[in-house]
Design a protein around this motif. Structure first.
Motif, PDB file in Angstrom:
ATOM      1  N   LEU A  34      10.537  15.877 -34.624  1.00  0.00           N
ATOM      2  CA  LEU A  34      10.062  17.032 -33.861  1.00  0.00           C
ATOM      3  C   LEU A  34       8.545  17.157 -33.958  1.00  0.00           C
ATOM      4  O   LEU A  34       7.871  17.450 -32.961  1.00  0.00           O
ATOM      5  CB  LEU A  34      10.749  18.321 -34.347  1.00  0.00           C
ATOM      6  N   SER A  35       7.999  16.937 -35.136  1.00  0.00           N
ATOM      7  CA  SER A  35       6.555  17.038 -35.319  1.00  0.00           C
ATOM      8  C   SER A  35       5.833  16.048 -34.395  1.00  0.00           C
ATOM      9  O   SER A  35       4.855  16.402 -33.727  1.00  0.00           O
ATOM     10  CB  SER A  35       6.213  16.777 -36.789  1.00  0.00           C
ATOM     11  N   ASN A  36       6.343  14.814 -34.329  1.00  0.00           N
ATOM     12  CA  ASN A  36       5.719  13.803 -33.455  1.00  0.00           C
ATOM     13  C   ASN A  36       5.810  14.219 -31.990  1.00  0.00           C
ATOM     14  O   ASN A  36       4.842  14.125 -31.236  1.00  0.00           O
ATOM     15  CB  ASN A  36       6.407  12.439 -33.632  1.00  0.00           C
ATOM     16  N   ALA A  37       6.990  14.698 -31.591  1.00  0.00           N
ATOM     17  CA  ALA A  37       7.200  15.070 -30.192  1.00  0.00           C
ATOM     18  C   ALA A  37       6.320  16.268 -29.817  1.00  0.00           C
ATOM     19  O   ALA A  37       5.721  16.298 -28.737  1.00  0.00           O
ATOM     20  CB  ALA A  37       8.673  15.381 -29.951  1.00  0.00           C
ATOM     21  N   LEU A  38       6.225  17.237 -30.728  1.00  0.00           N
ATOM     22  CA  LEU A  38       5.394  18.417 -30.458  1.00  0.00           C
ATOM     23  C   LEU A  38       3.923  18.031 -30.350  1.00  0.00           C
ATOM     24  O   LEU A  38       3.203  18.517 -29.478  1.00  0.00           O
ATOM     25  CB  LEU A  38       5.561  19.456 -31.572  1.00  0.00           C
ATOM     26  N   THR A  39       3.497  17.158 -31.241  1.00  0.00           N
ATOM     27  CA  THR A  39       2.091  16.732 -31.231  1.00  0.00           C
ATOM     28  C   THR A  39       1.759  16.095 -29.888  1.00  0.00           C
ATOM     29  O   THR A  39       0.732  16.396 -29.269  1.00  0.00           O
ATOM     30  CB  THR A  39       1.830  15.746 -32.386  1.00  0.00           C
ATOM     31  N   GLU A  40       2.673  15.242 -29.415  1.00  0.00           N
ATOM     32  CA  GLU A  40       2.447  14.569 -28.135  1.00  0.00           C
ATOM     33  C   GLU A  40       2.372  15.593 -26.994  1.00  0.00           C
ATOM     34  O   GLU A  40       1.456  15.545 -26.178  1.00  0.00           O
ATOM     35  CB  GLU A  40       3.589  13.579 -27.907  1.00  0.00           C
ATOM     36  N   ARG A  41       3.326  16.521 -26.969  1.00  0.00           N
ATOM     37  CA  ARG A  41       3.374  17.509 -25.886  1.00  0.00           C
ATOM     38  C   ARG A  41       2.186  18.466 -25.914  1.00  0.00           C
ATOM     39  O   ARG A  41       1.585  18.761 -24.888  1.00  0.00           O
ATOM     40  CB  ARG A  41       4.637  18.366 -26.015  1.00  0.00           C
ATOM     41  N   LEU A  42       1.857  18.945 -27.118  1.00  0.00           N
ATOM     42  CA  LEU A  42       0.851  20.017 -27.214  1.00  0.00           C
ATOM     43  C   LEU A  42      -0.573  19.493 -27.107  1.00  0.00           C
ATOM     44  O   LEU A  42      -1.480  20.237 -26.758  1.00  0.00           O
ATOM     45  CB  LEU A  42       1.022  20.803 -28.516  1.00  0.00           C
ATOM     46  N   SER A  43      -0.752  18.197 -27.391  1.00  0.00           N
ATOM     47  CA  SER A  43      -2.108  17.637 -27.365  1.00  0.00           C
ATOM     48  C   SER A  43      -2.739  17.727 -25.982  1.00  0.00           C
ATOM     49  O   SER A  43      -3.965  17.698 -25.859  1.00  0.00           O
ATOM     50  CB  SER A  43      -2.090  16.188 -27.834  1.00  0.00           C
ATOM     51  N   ALA A  44      -1.912  17.850 -24.952  1.00  0.00           N
ATOM     52  CA  ALA A  44      -2.445  17.986 -23.591  1.00  0.00           C
ATOM     53  C   ALA A  44      -3.138  19.339 -23.401  1.00  0.00           C
ATOM     54  O   ALA A  44      -3.973  19.491 -22.519  1.00  0.00           O
ATOM     55  CB  ALA A  44      -1.311  17.830 -22.582  1.00  0.00           C
ATOM     56  N   PHE A  45      -2.772  20.332 -24.222  1.00  0.00           N
ATOM     57  CA  PHE A  45      -3.292  21.691 -24.033  1.00  0.00           C
ATOM     58  C   PHE A  45      -4.251  22.137 -25.134  1.00  0.00           C
ATOM     59  O   PHE A  45      -5.064  23.013 -24.921  1.00  0.00           O
ATOM     60  CB  PHE A  45      -2.147  22.719 -24.032  1.00  0.00           C
ATOM     61  N   THR A  46      -4.077  21.572 -26.313  1.00  0.00           N
ATOM     62  CA  THR A  46      -4.802  22.109 -27.467  1.00  0.00           C
ATOM     63  C   THR A  46      -5.047  20.995 -28.489  1.00  0.00           C
ATOM     64  O   THR A  46      -4.396  19.950 -28.455  1.00  0.00           O
ATOM     65  CB  THR A  46      -3.986  23.278 -28.091  1.00  0.00           C
ATOM     66  N   ASP A  47      -5.987  21.252 -29.369  1.00  0.00           N
ATOM     67  CA  ASP A  47      -6.295  20.311 -30.449  1.00  0.00           C
ATOM     68  C   ASP A  47      -5.233  20.470 -31.529  1.00  0.00           C
ATOM     69  O   ASP A  47      -5.088  21.559 -32.088  1.00  0.00           O
ATOM     70  CB  ASP A  47      -7.656  20.744 -31.023  1.00  0.00           C
ATOM     71  N   VAL A  48      -4.474  19.411 -31.824  1.00  0.00           N
ATOM     72  CA  VAL A  48      -3.363  19.535 -32.766  1.00  0.00           C
ATOM     73  C   VAL A  48      -3.621  18.708 -34.018  1.00  0.00           C
ATOM     74  O   VAL A  48      -4.073  17.569 -33.936  1.00  0.00           O
ATOM     75  CB  VAL A  48      -2.034  19.043 -32.124  1.00  0.00           C
ATOM     76  N   VAL A  49      -3.328  19.296 -35.175  1.00  0.00           N
ATOM     77  CA  VAL A  49      -3.317  18.526 -36.424  1.00  0.00           C
ATOM     78  C   VAL A  49      -1.893  18.558 -36.958  1.00  0.00           C
ATOM     79  O   VAL A  49      -1.349  19.631 -37.211  1.00  0.00           O
ATOM     80  CB  VAL A  49      -4.248  19.138 -37.506  1.00  0.00           C
ATOM     81  N   ALA A  50      -1.273  17.387 -37.092  1.00  0.00           N
ATOM     82  CA  ALA A  50       0.069  17.313 -37.678  1.00  0.00           C
ATOM     83  C   ALA A  50      -0.092  16.913 -39.140  1.00  0.00           C
ATOM     84  O   ALA A  50      -0.744  15.920 -39.458  1.00  0.00           O
ATOM     85  CB  ALA A  50       0.918  16.299 -36.937  1.00  0.00           C
TER      86      ALA A  50
END
Ligand code: TMP
Length: 197
Positions: free
Chosen positions: A19-35
Motif C-alpha cells: 500500500l505504501s508503494n502504491a500510495l507513493t506512486e499515486r500521490l506523487s502526481a499531486f504532492t511531494d511524498v516521503v515514504a
C-alpha cells in the motif's frame, strides 16, 4: 503549509508496504511524498534488526523501538515542516500492539506513556486488518519468517490493534481484499485529508 502525516499499521503480511508503494506512486502526481518506515534505517533501527536475530528481550526491544521512534520522529518533523506528505509504515501503534502482546496487558500504560513523550500525532492512521492465518500465508510466501510472525502471537497483536483503533480513532480497512481495493479505500480517506478531488 505543513505537510500531512499518514501512518499505515497492521500485522505482518497485512500489505502495508504494498500500500505504501502504491500510495507513493499515486500521490506523487499531486504532492511531494516521503515514504518511510519503522524500525527506521537509523542506528537504533540497526540495533533492532540485530536484536531481532538474537533471542528476544521484550523489555529491551520496547525501549529500543521507542528510542528509534524518537530519532525517526525528529526526521519526520523536518519533512512535515517542509510541506511534504509523510507516509510511515508502522508508528507508535506497532509498539502498543506488539509489545503489549509480548509483555502483557500490565505493561500497556507504560508503553503508552513512553510513546506519548516522543510521538507527533498522525493526521490519519489506516489499520490494515487481516486474520493472522491469511497474513501468515502472505508472509510465508515471501519466504520471511521471524519470531514476530507466529500466528498465535499475531492473533493477540491484532486484538490489541483493534482496541487501539477504537481508542485513537484509526480507520480500519479490510486487508483481505485485493491490493487495488485496499488502495481505493485508503484514497477515500487521504483525498479528504489532502484536499484532493
Ligand atoms: P517490518 O516487518 O514491518 O519491517 O517490522 C519488523 C517487525 O518489528 C514486525 O514483526 C513488527 C515488529 N515491530 C514491533 O514489534 N514493534 C514496533 O514498534 C515496530 C515498529 C515493529
Amino acid at each position: 503549509m505543513r505537510g500531512r502525516f499518514i501512518v499505515l499499521e497492521g500485522i505482518d503480511g497485512a500489505g502495508k508496504s504494498t500500500l505504501s508503494n502504491a500510495l507513493t506512486e499515486r500521490l506523487s502526481a499531486f504532492t511531494d511524498v516521503v515514504a518511510t518506515a519503522e524500525p527506521s534505517d537509523g542506528y537504533v533501527g540497526d540495533a533492532l534488526r540485530r536484536a531481532g536475530s538474537e533471542d528476544g528481550h521484550p523489555l529491551l526491544e520496547s525501549l529500543l523501538f521507542v528510542a528509534d521512534r524518537a530519532h525517526h520522529t525528529h526526521a519526520m518533523e523536518g519533512w512535515l515542516e517542509e510541506g511534504k506528505t509523510v507516509i510511515c509504515d508502522r508508528y507508535y501503534a506497532s509498539t502498543m500492539a506488539y509489545q503489549t502482546a509480548s509483555l502483557g496487558e500490565e505493561f500497556r500504560p507504560w508503553l503508552r506513556e513512553m510513546n506519548d513523550k516522543v510521538i507527533i500525532r498522525p493526521d490519519l492512521t489506516l489499520l490494515l486488518d487481516i486474520d493472522p492465518d491469511r497474513g501468515m500465508g502472505r508472509v510465508n510466501s515471501r519466504g520471511e519468517k521471524s519470531k514476530f510472525e507466529k500466528t498465535e502471537y499475531l492473533r493477540e497483536v491484532r486484538r490489541q490493534y483493534l482496541l487501539l483503533a477504537e481508542e485513537d480513532g484509526f480507520h480500519i480497512i479490510d486487508a483481505s481484499q485485493g491490493p487495488d481495493e485496499v488502495l481505493e479505500e485508503a484514497l477515500v480517506h487521504i483525498r479528504g485529508l489532502l484536499e484532493l478531488i
